[in-house]
Design a protein around this motif. Structure first.
Motif, PDB file in Angstrom:
ATOM      1  N   LYS A  97      -4.777 -26.062   6.520  1.00 46.30           N
ATOM      2  CA  LYS A  97      -5.904 -25.796   7.423  1.00 46.30           C
ATOM      3  C   LYS A  97      -5.860 -24.399   8.031  1.00 46.30           C
ATOM      4  O   LYS A  97      -6.798 -24.009   8.710  1.00 46.30           O
ATOM      5  CB  LYS A  97      -5.932 -26.834   8.552  1.00 46.30           C
ATOM      6  N   GLY A  98      -4.779 -23.682   7.810  1.00 51.64           N
ATOM      7  CA  GLY A  98      -4.665 -22.350   8.394  1.00 51.64           C
ATOM      8  C   GLY A  98      -3.521 -21.591   7.749  1.00 51.64           C
ATOM      9  O   GLY A  98      -2.918 -22.043   6.779  1.00 51.64           O
ATOM     10  N   PHE A  99      -3.245 -20.424   8.285  1.00 55.01           N
ATOM     11  CA  PHE A  99      -2.130 -19.617   7.796  1.00 55.01           C
ATOM     12  C   PHE A  99      -0.834 -20.402   7.910  1.00 55.01           C
ATOM     13  O   PHE A  99      -0.619 -21.114   8.890  1.00 55.01           O
ATOM     14  CB  PHE A  99      -1.955 -18.365   8.666  1.00 55.01           C
ATOM     15  N   ALA A 100       0.051 -20.224   6.932  1.00 55.99           N
ATOM     16  CA  ALA A 100       1.419 -20.710   7.057  1.00 55.99           C
ATOM     17  C   ALA A 100       2.141 -19.769   8.030  1.00 55.99           C
ATOM     18  O   ALA A 100       1.733 -18.616   8.204  1.00 55.99           O
ATOM     19  CB  ALA A 100       2.105 -20.726   5.698  1.00 55.99           C
ATOM     20  N   PRO A 101       3.201 -20.226   8.690  1.00 55.81           N
ATOM     21  CA  PRO A 101       3.892 -19.364   9.655  1.00 55.81           C
ATOM     22  C   PRO A 101       4.294 -18.000   9.094  1.00 55.81           C
ATOM     23  O   PRO A 101       4.093 -16.973   9.748  1.00 55.81           O
ATOM     24  CB  PRO A 101       5.112 -20.191  10.062  1.00 55.81           C
ATOM     25  N   LYS A 102       4.835 -17.959   7.876  1.00 58.15           N
ATOM     26  CA  LYS A 102       5.229 -16.677   7.292  1.00 58.15           C
ATOM     27  C   LYS A 102       4.000 -15.797   7.038  1.00 58.15           C
ATOM     28  O   LYS A 102       4.039 -14.586   7.248  1.00 58.15           O
ATOM     29  CB  LYS A 102       6.000 -16.888   5.988  1.00 58.15           C
ATOM     30  N   GLY A 103       2.905 -16.404   6.606  1.00 58.70           N
ATOM     31  CA  GLY A 103       1.663 -15.655   6.407  1.00 58.70           C
ATOM     32  C   GLY A 103       1.123 -15.097   7.706  1.00 58.70           C
ATOM     33  O   GLY A 103       0.589 -13.984   7.751  1.00 58.70           O
ATOM     34  N   LEU A 104       1.266 -15.867   8.762  1.00 59.22           N
ATOM     35  CA  LEU A 104       0.818 -15.406  10.079  1.00 59.22           C
ATOM     36  C   LEU A 104       1.673 -14.226  10.560  1.00 59.22           C
ATOM     37  O   LEU A 104       1.151 -13.280  11.151  1.00 59.22           O
ATOM     38  CB  LEU A 104       0.875 -16.557  11.085  1.00 59.22           C
ATOM     39  N   LEU A 105       2.949 -14.265  10.254  1.00 59.85           N
ATOM     40  CA  LEU A 105       3.828 -13.143  10.582  1.00 59.85           C
ATOM     41  C   LEU A 105       3.384 -11.886   9.827  1.00 59.85           C
ATOM     42  O   LEU A 105       3.278 -10.803  10.408  1.00 59.85           O
ATOM     43  CB  LEU A 105       5.279 -13.483  10.252  1.00 59.85           C
ATOM     44  N   MET A 106       3.085 -12.039   8.534  1.00 53.91           N
ATOM     45  CA  MET A 106       2.602 -10.901   7.758  1.00 53.91           C
ATOM     46  C   MET A 106       1.248 -10.420   8.276  1.00 53.91           C
ATOM     47  O   MET A 106       0.989  -9.212   8.326  1.00 53.91           O
ATOM     48  CB  MET A 106       2.518 -11.262   6.274  1.00 53.91           C
ATOM     49  N   ALA A 107       0.391 -11.356   8.686  1.00 58.58           N
ATOM     50  CA  ALA A 107      -0.912 -10.983   9.245  1.00 58.58           C
ATOM     51  C   ALA A 107      -0.749 -10.204  10.545  1.00 58.58           C
ATOM     52  O   ALA A 107      -1.486  -9.244  10.808  1.00 58.58           O
ATOM     53  CB  ALA A 107      -1.762 -12.235   9.481  1.00 58.58           C
ATOM     54  N   SER A 108       0.228 -10.598  11.354  1.00 61.77           N
ATOM     55  CA  SER A 108       0.500  -9.874  12.601  1.00 61.77           C
ATOM     56  C   SER A 108       0.907  -8.436  12.313  1.00 61.77           C
ATOM     57  O   SER A 108       0.429  -7.502  12.954  1.00 61.77           O
ATOM     58  CB  SER A 108       1.606 -10.567  13.393  1.00 61.77           C
ATOM     59  N   LEU A 109       1.781  -8.261  11.325  1.00 59.85           N
ATOM     60  CA  LEU A 109       2.211  -6.915  10.972  1.00 59.85           C
ATOM     61  C   LEU A 109       1.052  -6.102  10.396  1.00 59.85           C
ATOM     62  O   LEU A 109       0.808  -4.968  10.820  1.00 59.85           O
ATOM     63  CB  LEU A 109       3.374  -6.973   9.974  1.00 59.85           C
ATOM     64  N   ALA A 110       0.321  -6.681   9.447  1.00 53.57           N
ATOM     65  CA  ALA A 110      -0.779  -5.954   8.804  1.00 53.57           C
ATOM     66  C   ALA A 110      -1.849  -5.539   9.808  1.00 53.57           C
ATOM     67  O   ALA A 110      -2.309  -4.395   9.805  1.00 53.57           O
ATOM     68  CB  ALA A 110      -1.399  -6.814   7.697  1.00 53.57           C
ATOM     69  N   SER A 111      -2.215  -6.449  10.694  1.00 53.90           N
ATOM     70  CA  SER A 111      -3.268  -6.129  11.664  1.00 53.90           C
ATOM     71  C   SER A 111      -2.784  -5.119  12.699  1.00 53.90           C
ATOM     72  O   SER A 111      -3.544  -4.233  13.107  1.00 53.90           O
ATOM     73  CB  SER A 111      -3.792  -7.396  12.339  1.00 53.90           C
ATOM     74  N   CYS A 112      -1.530  -5.209  13.104  1.00 57.41           N
ATOM     75  CA  CYS A 112      -0.994  -4.247  14.072  1.00 57.41           C
ATOM     76  C   CYS A 112      -0.955  -2.847  13.469  1.00 57.41           C
ATOM     77  O   CYS A 112      -1.336  -1.868  14.128  1.00 57.41           O
ATOM     78  CB  CYS A 112       0.397  -4.681  14.525  1.00 57.41           C
ATOM     79  N   VAL A 113      -0.530  -2.741  12.218  1.00 58.18           N
ATOM     80  CA  VAL A 113      -0.507  -1.438  11.549  1.00 58.18           C
ATOM     81  C   VAL A 113      -1.927  -0.894  11.429  1.00 58.18           C
ATOM     82  O   VAL A 113      -2.186   0.278  11.728  1.00 58.18           O
ATOM     83  CB  VAL A 113       0.169  -1.540  10.164  1.00 58.18           C
ATOM     84  N   ALA A 114      -2.869  -1.734  10.999  1.00 60.03           N
ATOM     85  CA  ALA A 114      -4.257  -1.284  10.836  1.00 60.03           C
ATOM     86  C   ALA A 114      -4.846  -0.790  12.161  1.00 60.03           C
ATOM     87  O   ALA A 114      -5.474   0.274  12.219  1.00 60.03           O
ATOM     88  CB  ALA A 114      -5.114  -2.407  10.262  1.00 60.03           C
ATOM     89  N   ILE A 115      -4.622  -1.542  13.222  1.00 60.73           N
ATOM     90  CA  ILE A 115      -5.146  -1.151  14.542  1.00 60.73           C
ATOM     91  C   ILE A 115      -4.497   0.144  15.020  1.00 60.73           C
ATOM     92  O   ILE A 115      -5.177   1.046  15.519  1.00 60.73           O
ATOM     93  CB  ILE A 115      -4.930  -2.293  15.561  1.00 60.73           C
ATOM     94  N   THR A 116      -3.191   0.254  14.858  1.00 60.89           N
ATOM     95  CA  THR A 116      -2.477   1.458  15.281  1.00 60.89           C
ATOM     96  C   THR A 116      -2.980   2.682  14.512  1.00 60.89           C
ATOM     97  O   THR A 116      -3.219   3.737  15.108  1.00 60.89           O
ATOM     98  CB  THR A 116      -0.958   1.281  15.083  1.00 60.89           C
ATOM     99  N   LEU A 117      -3.155   2.535  13.202  1.00 53.38           N
ATOM    100  CA  LEU A 117      -3.643   3.657  12.400  1.00 53.38           C
ATOM    101  C   LEU A 117      -5.079   4.020  12.759  1.00 53.38           C
ATOM    102  O   LEU A 117      -5.430   5.207  12.794  1.00 53.38           O
ATOM    103  CB  LEU A 117      -3.526   3.347  10.910  1.00 53.38           C
ATOM    104  N   ARG A 118      -5.913   3.016  13.055  1.00 54.45           N
ATOM    105  CA  ARG A 118      -7.293   3.298  13.458  1.00 54.45           C
ATOM    106  C   ARG A 118      -7.309   4.084  14.766  1.00 54.45           C
ATOM    107  O   ARG A 118      -8.028   5.071  14.907  1.00 54.45           O
ATOM    108  CB  ARG A 118      -8.088   1.991  13.594  1.00 54.45           C
ATOM    109  N   MET A 119      -6.487   3.667  15.723  1.00 55.24           N
ATOM    110  CA  MET A 119      -6.409   4.384  16.997  1.00 55.24           C
ATOM    111  C   MET A 119      -5.986   5.836  16.780  1.00 55.24           C
ATOM    112  O   MET A 119      -6.570   6.757  17.347  1.00 55.24           O
ATOM    113  CB  MET A 119      -5.413   3.700  17.942  1.00 55.24           C
TER     114      MET A 119
END
Length: 126
Positions: A35-57
């Motif tokens: 029904k949603g991200f697996a815990p490891k996938g959520l960890l990868m999503a946290s990293l990917a989104s943080c990098v994307a936001i940081t680079l956009r800033m």
């Protein structure tokens, strides 16, 4: 604060920070309901989104011509050590120096810093 709650349904967890709610689950092949991200996938999503936001800033502050930033993260184990692999695609015209700088900035996002450093986890069952 983030709170995860699981009832009897395998293995769907409701996760809330008080303002937002998500479902974290395991895939069907691991006995979950998918029904949603697996815990490891959520960890990868946290990293990917943080990098994307940081680079956009950073790119916005430097006024670099980047229309879109995509960050793909994969995780693997090498010699018993967990390795995160990031592939960053920037749509726009960048010099090689700018690309190198973005790689340096990616490593400075808050989630990257947390994952790169060793941390103690303390658990207490109430």
């Amino acid at each position: 604060m983030v709170k995860a709650t699981i009832n009897k349904e395998h293995y769907a967890c409701s996760v809330s920070n008080g303002s937002h709610d998500i479902i974290v689950d395991e895939p069907l092949e691991l006995g979950g309901t998918h029904k949603g991200f697996a815990p490891k996938g959520l960890l990868m999503a946290s990293l990917a989104s943080c990098v994307a936001i940081t680079l956009r800033m950073y790119a916005d502050r430097k006024e670099w011509p980047i229309d879109k930033i995509e960050v793909e993260v994969n995780i693997d184990t090498e010699n018993g050590e967990t390795i995160f692999f990031e592939e960053i695609t920037c749509t726009g015209v960048l010099t090689e120096e700018q690309k190198i700088r973005l790689e340096e900035i990616a490593a400075k996002c808050p989630v990257s810093k947390i994952l790169a450093a060793g941390h103690e986890i303390r658990s207490k069952v109430l």
